[in-house]
Design an enzyme around this catalytic site. Sequence first.
Site, PDB file in Angstrom:
ATOM      1  CE  LYS A 155      -0.421  -0.300   4.978  1.00 15.12           C
ATOM      2  NZ  LYS A 155      -1.042  -1.067   6.053  1.00 15.12           N
ATOM      3  CG  MET A 215       7.202  23.920  -2.147  1.00 16.66           C
ATOM      4  SD  MET A 215       6.037  24.851  -3.145  1.00 16.66           S
ATOM      5  CE  MET A 215       4.991  25.584  -1.909  1.00 16.66           C
ATOM      6  CE1 TYR A 256      11.466  32.765   1.163  1.00 14.61           C
ATOM      7  CE2 TYR A 256      11.340  30.383   1.490  1.00 14.61           C
ATOM      8  CZ  TYR A 256      11.196  31.494   0.669  1.00 14.61           C
ATOM      9  OH  TYR A 256      10.777  31.334  -0.611  1.00 14.61           O
TER      10      TYR A 256
HETATM   11  C1  LIG Z   1      -0.263  -1.985   6.628  1.00 14.30           C
HETATM   12  C2  LIG Z   1      -0.803  -3.269   7.084  1.00 14.30           C
HETATM   13  C3  LIG Z   1       0.054  -4.338   7.344  1.00 14.30           C
HETATM   14  C4  LIG Z   1       1.569  -4.240   7.266  1.00 14.30           C
HETATM   15  O1  LIG Z   1       2.060  -3.625   8.426  1.00 14.30           O
HETATM   16  P1  LIG Z   1       3.644  -3.484   8.689  1.00 14.30           P
HETATM   17  O2  LIG Z   1       3.723  -2.976  10.085  1.00 14.30           O
HETATM   18  O3  LIG Z   1       4.160  -2.483   7.727  1.00 14.30           O
HETATM   19  O4  LIG Z   1       4.238  -4.811   8.499  1.00 14.30           O
HETATM   20  C5  LIG Z   1      -0.525  -5.552   7.678  1.00 14.30           C
HETATM   21  N1  LIG Z   1      -1.859  -5.682   7.775  1.00 14.30           N
HETATM   22  C6  LIG Z   1      -2.707  -4.653   7.564  1.00 14.30           C
HETATM   23  C7  LIG Z   1      -4.180  -4.875   7.679  1.00 14.30           C
HETATM   24  C8  LIG Z   1      -2.216  -3.420   7.215  1.00 14.30           C
HETATM   25  O5  LIG Z   1      -3.053  -2.407   6.989  1.00 14.30           O
END
Ligand SMILES: *Cc1c(COP(=O)(O)O)cnc(C)c1O
Length: 389
Positions: free
Chosen positions: A36, A329, A281
């Site tokens: 993800k 930025m 800045y």
């Molecule tokens: C993101 C996620 C993981 C992975 O977690 P890590 O700590 O990065 O290993 C596993 N299960 C679910 C449901 C997640 O959302």
Amino acid sequence: MIHTSMIELSRSALRSNFRFLKTHIGPKAVLSSVVKANAYGHGIPTFIPLATACGIRHFSVFSAAEALEVKRYLTVPAEIVIMGAVDDEEISWAIEKDISFYVFDHARLEVALEMASALSKPAKVHLELETGLYRTGLEVNELARCVATLKRSPQALLLEGVCTHLAGAETVGNYLRIKNQLALFRRRLAALKRRGIVPLYRHAACSAAAFSFPEATFDLVRFGIAQYGFWPSRETQMQYYARRRLPISQIQRGDMLRRVIKWKSRIMVVKDVPSGHFVSYGTSYLAPCDQRIAVVPVGYAQGFSRRLSNSGHVLLRGQRAKVVGMVNMNMVLIDVTDFTNVQRGEEVVILGKQGREEITVGSFGDMTRDLTYEVLARLPAEIPRRIVR
Ligand SMILES: *Cc1c(COP(=O)(O)O)cnc(C)c1O
């Protein structure tokens, strides 16, 4: 097109991490690679072919959009599971494409049943159980309804998994809460079994749980952060070494996990600042002596946090160079006074190794008070990725 920075992914580091993680969970459990947030900033287009070349055939994503992205870069058959968002309209697409998805309310299961019947193709589902995280997950009543629906339609609904998610396995302070979750999960699995419901995969573990709660391994582990070469927390790492009676000094010589990512840029311009003048800045940095400053074309728009203003470091010639002034930025200024004759175009490492020095996301994270996860997830998709040895 000229890019101001570049991300390199190490094939050998990734290969070594997968080997280590697979050995850790044993030959019976499947390793699901969690990709993800653009593979935690590593970049789906580059990461997916790299992972499949390492033998990975199972991916977990958050949304249908991510599943589509993963599918685009797969050149071998592999399983994809959507752990979170999938709209009603996307469900028939998922069924058609053999993509599995979590079910955490009965309504989604009904849509799946309807679409599967229309397509004459089974929907592959994972029932996510509520065990104490209180985010997504089926409560007992809702679970009973799902079980009834599954029993009624075995041709249309294929129960691929039963799972749950733990509430912070990377922190020892959550020990009791996690233990209770796991106990409840086992009770629910047993109850399902008595009703004749046995999934292909029972799963509960993320990276931290795989290390700190080995009993959470079941049939599949969802590895996110660890596959990229980061421990979920210092605690998880120390516990692992302590339990195995491995010398902590080994961490310095070479950890079990190796960072896959390196993020680098080049010096854009070098300039002299006379003593007593403010740099960048505002008035947050006053040159205490005649100084030489180098400008690196990476700023908070590229994921280099403003909180690193006057406190972060980058690597130049294998040594640390301090960030001075506010992070802009698109630019960050570093103090190169103690380096001789720094030139425009010299390589700067923002994350990763240069020579024997390393900027870990961990230290980066501590500095910014961000979690490793957050720093990685914010790396823009536009930065070009390249595979290195
Ligand atoms: C993101 C996620 C993981 C992975 O977690 P890590 O700590 O990065 O290993 C596993 N299960 C679910 C449901 C997640 O959302």
